[in-house]
Write a protein that holds these residues in place. Sequence first.
Motif, PDB file in Angstrom:
ATOM      1  N   ASP A 167      18.685   7.660 -17.797  1.00 46.71           N
ATOM      2  CA  ASP A 167      17.927   6.724 -18.604  1.00 46.71           C
ATOM      3  C   ASP A 167      16.457   6.851 -18.208  1.00 46.71           C
ATOM      4  OD1 ASP A 167      16.722   4.591 -19.871  1.00 46.71           O
ATOM      5  OD2 ASP A 167      18.132   3.080 -19.146  1.00 46.71           O
ATOM      6  N   LEU A 168      15.640   7.422 -19.084  1.00 47.16           N
ATOM      7  CA  LEU A 168      14.239   7.667 -18.758  1.00 47.16           C
ATOM      8  C   LEU A 168      13.400   6.392 -18.742  1.00 47.16           C
ATOM      9  CD1 LEU A 168      13.430  11.040 -20.566  1.00 47.16           C
ATOM     10  CD2 LEU A 168      14.121  10.628 -18.206  1.00 47.16           C
ATOM     11  N   SER A 169      13.994   5.273 -19.074  1.00 47.66           N
ATOM     12  CA  SER A 169      13.283   4.002 -18.897  1.00 47.66           C
ATOM     13  C   SER A 169      13.483   3.458 -17.482  1.00 47.66           C
ATOM     14  CB  SER A 169      13.757   2.967 -19.917  1.00 47.66           C
ATOM     15  OG  SER A 169      15.082   2.532 -19.631  1.00 47.66           O
ATOM     16  N   ARG A 170      14.304   4.154 -16.687  1.00 45.09           N
ATOM     17  CA  ARG A 170      14.581   3.729 -15.317  1.00 45.09           C
ATOM     18  C   ARG A 170      14.190   4.847 -14.336  1.00 45.09           C
ATOM     19  NH1 ARG A 170      17.254  -0.708 -14.365  1.00 45.09           N
ATOM     20  NH2 ARG A 170      18.183   0.082 -12.420  1.00 45.09           N
ATOM     21  N   VAL A 171      12.909   5.191 -14.365  1.00 44.36           N
ATOM     22  CA  VAL A 171      12.362   6.198 -13.464  1.00 44.36           C
ATOM     23  C   VAL A 171      11.499   5.489 -12.428  1.00 44.36           C
ATOM     24  CG1 VAL A 171      10.830   8.202 -13.258  1.00 44.36           C
ATOM     25  CG2 VAL A 171      12.391   8.018 -15.209  1.00 44.36           C
ATOM     26  N   TYR A 172      11.793   5.723 -11.167  1.00 46.54           N
ATOM     27  CA  TYR A 172      11.090   5.063 -10.061  1.00 46.54           C
ATOM     28  C   TYR A 172      10.524   6.132  -9.131  1.00 46.54           C
ATOM     29  CZ  TYR A 172      14.032   1.460 -11.998  1.00 46.54           C
ATOM     30  OH  TYR A 172      14.660   0.615 -12.889  1.00 46.54           O
ATOM     31  N   THR A 173       9.385   5.843  -8.531  1.00 43.22           N
ATOM     32  CA  THR A 173       8.792   6.780  -7.590  1.00 43.22           C
ATOM     33  C   THR A 173       8.914   6.238  -6.180  1.00 43.22           C
ATOM     34  OG1 THR A 173       6.605   5.798  -8.018  1.00 43.22           O
ATOM     35  CG2 THR A 173       7.170   7.816  -9.205  1.00 43.22           C
ATOM     36  N   LEU A 174       9.205   7.149  -5.250  1.00 41.00           N
ATOM     37  CA  LEU A 174       9.299   6.826  -3.834  1.00 41.00           C
ATOM     38  C   LEU A 174       8.581   7.933  -3.082  1.00 41.00           C
ATOM     39  CD1 LEU A 174      12.246   5.506  -1.784  1.00 41.00           C
ATOM     40  CD2 LEU A 174      11.284   7.721  -1.161  1.00 41.00           C
ATOM     41  N   GLY A 175       7.500   7.571  -2.376  1.00 39.40           N
ATOM     42  CA  GLY A 175       6.711   8.601  -1.723  1.00 39.40           C
ATOM     43  C   GLY A 175       6.210   8.171  -0.368  1.00 39.40           C
ATOM     44  N   HIS A 176       6.087   9.153   0.513  1.00 39.32           N
ATOM     45  CA  HIS A 176       5.664   8.899   1.892  1.00 39.32           C
ATOM     46  C   HIS A 176       4.252   9.418   2.125  1.00 39.32           C
ATOM     47  CE1 HIS A 176       5.522  10.209   6.277  1.00 39.32           C
ATOM     48  NE2 HIS A 176       5.687   8.902   6.353  1.00 39.32           N
ATOM     49  N   SER A 177       3.401   8.586   2.715  1.00 33.92           N
ATOM     50  CA  SER A 177       2.066   8.990   3.131  1.00 33.92           C
ATOM     51  C   SER A 177       1.271   9.465   1.916  1.00 33.92           C
ATOM     52  CB  SER A 177       2.165  10.052   4.229  1.00 33.92           C
ATOM     53  OG  SER A 177       0.945  10.258   4.873  1.00 33.92           O
ATOM     54  N   ALA A 178       0.874  10.756   1.879  1.00 33.90           N
ATOM     55  CA  ALA A 178       0.208  11.273   0.688  1.00 33.90           C
ATOM     56  C   ALA A 178       1.109  11.154  -0.539  1.00 33.90           C
ATOM     57  CB  ALA A 178      -0.186  12.734   0.909  1.00 33.90           C
ATOM     58  N   GLY A 179       2.424  11.271  -0.324  1.00 33.01           N
ATOM     59  CA  GLY A 179       3.362  11.076  -1.425  1.00 33.01           C
ATOM     60  C   GLY A 179       3.385   9.644  -1.915  1.00 33.01           C
ATOM     61  N   GLY A 295       6.778  -2.324  15.074  1.00 36.23           N
ATOM     62  CA  GLY A 295       6.948  -1.288  16.073  1.00 36.23           C
ATOM     63  C   GLY A 295       7.225   0.096  15.533  1.00 36.23           C
ATOM     64  N   ALA A 296       7.302   0.258  14.231  1.00 40.94           N
ATOM     65  CA  ALA A 296       7.642   1.564  13.658  1.00 40.94           C
ATOM     66  C   ALA A 296       6.405   2.432  13.498  1.00 40.94           C
ATOM     67  CB  ALA A 296       8.324   1.386  12.310  1.00 40.94           C
ATOM     68  N   ASP A 297       6.589   3.745  13.676  1.00 41.82           N
ATOM     69  CA  ASP A 297       5.483   4.680  13.524  1.00 41.82           C
ATOM     70  C   ASP A 297       5.444   5.223  12.098  1.00 41.82           C
ATOM     71  OD1 ASP A 297       7.465   6.598  13.320  1.00 41.82           O
ATOM     72  OD2 ASP A 297       6.849   7.743  15.086  1.00 41.82           O
ATOM     73  N   HIS A 298       4.619   6.254  11.899  1.00 39.10           N
ATOM     74  CA  HIS A 298       4.367   6.767  10.560  1.00 39.10           C
ATOM     75  C   HIS A 298       5.590   7.404   9.919  1.00 39.10           C
ATOM     76  CE1 HIS A 298       1.880   8.164   7.284  1.00 39.10           C
ATOM     77  NE2 HIS A 298       2.184   9.437   7.512  1.00 39.10           N
ATOM     78  N   PHE A 299       6.486   7.955  10.748  1.00 37.54           N
ATOM     79  CA  PHE A 299       7.588   8.738  10.197  1.00 37.54           C
ATOM     80  C   PHE A 299       8.891   7.967  10.073  1.00 37.54           C
ATOM     81  CE2 PHE A 299       4.580  11.657  12.174  1.00 37.54           C
ATOM     82  CZ  PHE A 299       4.275  12.449  11.083  1.00 37.54           C
ATOM     83  N   ALA A 300       8.931   6.755  10.583  1.00 36.38           N
ATOM     84  CA  ALA A 300      10.168   5.973  10.508  1.00 36.38           C
ATOM     85  C   ALA A 300      10.688   5.796   9.080  1.00 36.38           C
ATOM     86  CB  ALA A 300       9.973   4.617  11.183  1.00 36.38           C
ATOM     87  N   PRO A 301       9.824   5.582   8.066  1.00 34.85           N
ATOM     88  CA  PRO A 301      10.358   5.383   6.706  1.00 34.85           C
ATOM     89  C   PRO A 301      11.068   6.589   6.119  1.00 34.85           C
ATOM     90  CG  PRO A 301       8.154   4.463   6.884  1.00 34.85           C
ATOM     91  CD  PRO A 301       8.384   5.279   8.121  1.00 34.85           C
ATOM     92  N   ILE A 302      10.874   7.790   6.689  1.00 32.65           N
ATOM     93  CA  ILE A 302      11.589   8.956   6.151  1.00 32.65           C
ATOM     94  C   ILE A 302      12.669   9.446   7.105  1.00 32.65           C
ATOM     95  CG2 ILE A 302       9.765   9.696   4.597  1.00 32.65           C
ATOM     96  CD1 ILE A 302       8.999  11.834   6.687  1.00 32.65           C
ATOM     97  N   ASP A 303      13.049   8.601   8.045  1.00 29.85           N
ATOM     98  CA  ASP A 303      14.194   8.884   8.915  1.00 29.85           C
ATOM     99  C   ASP A 303      15.342   8.014   8.428  1.00 29.85           C
ATOM    100  OD1 ASP A 303      16.126   8.944  10.914  1.00 29.85           O
ATOM    101  OD2 ASP A 303      14.647   9.044  12.525  1.00 29.85           O
ATOM    102  N   VAL A 304      16.370   8.636   7.835  1.00 25.65           N
ATOM    103  CA  VAL A 304      17.417   7.868   7.166  1.00 25.65           C
ATOM    104  C   VAL A 304      18.309   7.100   8.123  1.00 25.65           C
ATOM    105  CG1 VAL A 304      17.421   9.360   5.129  1.00 25.65           C
ATOM    106  CG2 VAL A 304      18.965   9.873   7.042  1.00 25.65           C
ATOM    107  N   THR A 305      18.096   7.228   9.431  1.00 23.40           N
ATOM    108  CA  THR A 305      18.879   6.463  10.401  1.00 23.40           C
ATOM    109  C   THR A 305      18.191   5.170  10.829  1.00 23.40           C
ATOM    110  OG1 THR A 305      17.942   7.480  12.401  1.00 23.40           O
ATOM    111  CG2 THR A 305      19.754   8.644  11.329  1.00 23.40           C
ATOM    112  N   THR A 306      17.009   4.894  10.329  1.00 21.23           N
ATOM    113  CA  THR A 306      16.210   3.790  10.851  1.00 21.23           C
ATOM    114  C   THR A 306      16.238   2.551   9.949  1.00 21.23           C
ATOM    115  OG1 THR A 306      14.190   4.459   9.711  1.00 21.23           O
ATOM    116  CG2 THR A 306      14.596   5.424  11.895  1.00 21.23           C
ATOM    117  N   PRO A 307      15.920   1.384  10.516  1.00 21.55           N
ATOM    118  CA  PRO A 307      15.726   0.190   9.697  1.00 21.55           C
ATOM    119  C   PRO A 307      14.620   0.363   8.666  1.00 21.55           C
ATOM    120  CG  PRO A 307      15.998  -0.424  11.994  1.00 21.55           C
ATOM    121  CD  PRO A 307      15.876   1.071  11.972  1.00 21.55           C
ATOM    122  N   ALA A 308      13.622   1.196   8.972  1.00 20.10           N
ATOM    123  CA  ALA A 308      12.546   1.416   8.008  1.00 20.10           C
ATOM    124  C   ALA A 308      13.074   2.050   6.728  1.00 20.10           C
ATOM    125  CB  ALA A 308      11.458   2.289   8.633  1.00 20.10           C
ATOM    126  N   TRP A 309      13.992   3.013   6.859  1.00 18.51           N
ATOM    127  CA  TRP A 309      14.574   3.609   5.659  1.00 18.51           C
ATOM    128  C   TRP A 309      15.462   2.599   4.939  1.00 18.51           C
ATOM    129  CZ3 TRP A 309      14.146   6.582   1.806  1.00 18.51           C
ATOM    130  CH2 TRP A 309      15.244   6.959   1.035  1.00 18.51           C
TER     131      TRP A 309
END
Length: 322
Positions: A167-179, A295-309
């Motif tokens: 469904d092209l009405s349900r397109v979402y973006t998820l990006g890290h840092s420059a992304g 307490g999370a650093d820059h890369f925590a959101p792209i580590d799928v094992t973390t609370p940030a992810w």
Amino acid sequence: MRDLDHPAPDASTTTVRSARPVPGEPAMSRRRFGASLLSLGALAAVPVLASCGGSPPSGRPGTSATAEPTPERRAYGSDASQFGEFTAPAGSAAARGIVVVIHGGFWRSGYDLSLGRPLAADLARAGWATWNIEYRRVGSGGGWTSTFDDAALAVDHLTTLGSTRLDLSRVYTLGHSAGGHLAAWLAARPGLPPGSPGAAPKVRVAGVVSQAGVLDLIDGATLGGGAVVDLMGGRPSDVPDRYDVGSPAERTPLGVPSVCVHGTADANVPISQSERFVQRAVAAGDRAELVRIEGADHFAPIDVTTPAWKACTAALERVSAG
């Protein structure tokens, strides 16, 4: 007026507790292609609806790993960097939506879409279709305007997929840092001046999750050893019109919900980037939210094992709910 040192009272902020970074470890080298260096902590706060590579893991606890979705490489242009990896969720049911995954690396050619593969795989297992995109970066033909052109072309390429499951009405973006910058900028495309890079989109973004994003290019012009200036081809005072078009903070309101997930111990992109963006978005009438990961650093959101992810996937649930 750009006096944005403190979040507005009505800008919703959620705090999530996380494991702290390893003391003394260089922030930029802790992980490049999905290596996990943060221990798993407890998700101590339940986010509320606001007004505002490495090998992928084998599967979520309690789910079967037998029907692992397989990425399909698709070109959206003729340049070697104009491609993405599309993954449809397993089974025959309609996808919950399409998540455009956009990797970071300060828009430089030393980083690539392998950063996004674990994220795309985890989302596909949860029933999302994912489009993990590559784009021309500084050092490989990127910069103004090619990096922006590629992000827009990649999203518009979704019109060629032709699947009844999407469904092209349900397109979402998820990006890290420059992304994260590109994720928010893509949502702003409908409001861009005619003739600007990315104007007149074929596909409109319905919501944004920014993971430690560089969202205010003017305020962030000194980040990454001049990465913003390299991307834009000059300082804000040199090419102000480019910053007006290319900086998400200057394009608010986006007109769609956004959530900014950011670690308080981020030494690469300060959390003030997300604070300022959320304040501006809310003041402009957007539904925007800041999720602080203590307490999370820059890369925590792209580590799928973390609370940030986990906070990022919860954010995706919220932006897609309305």
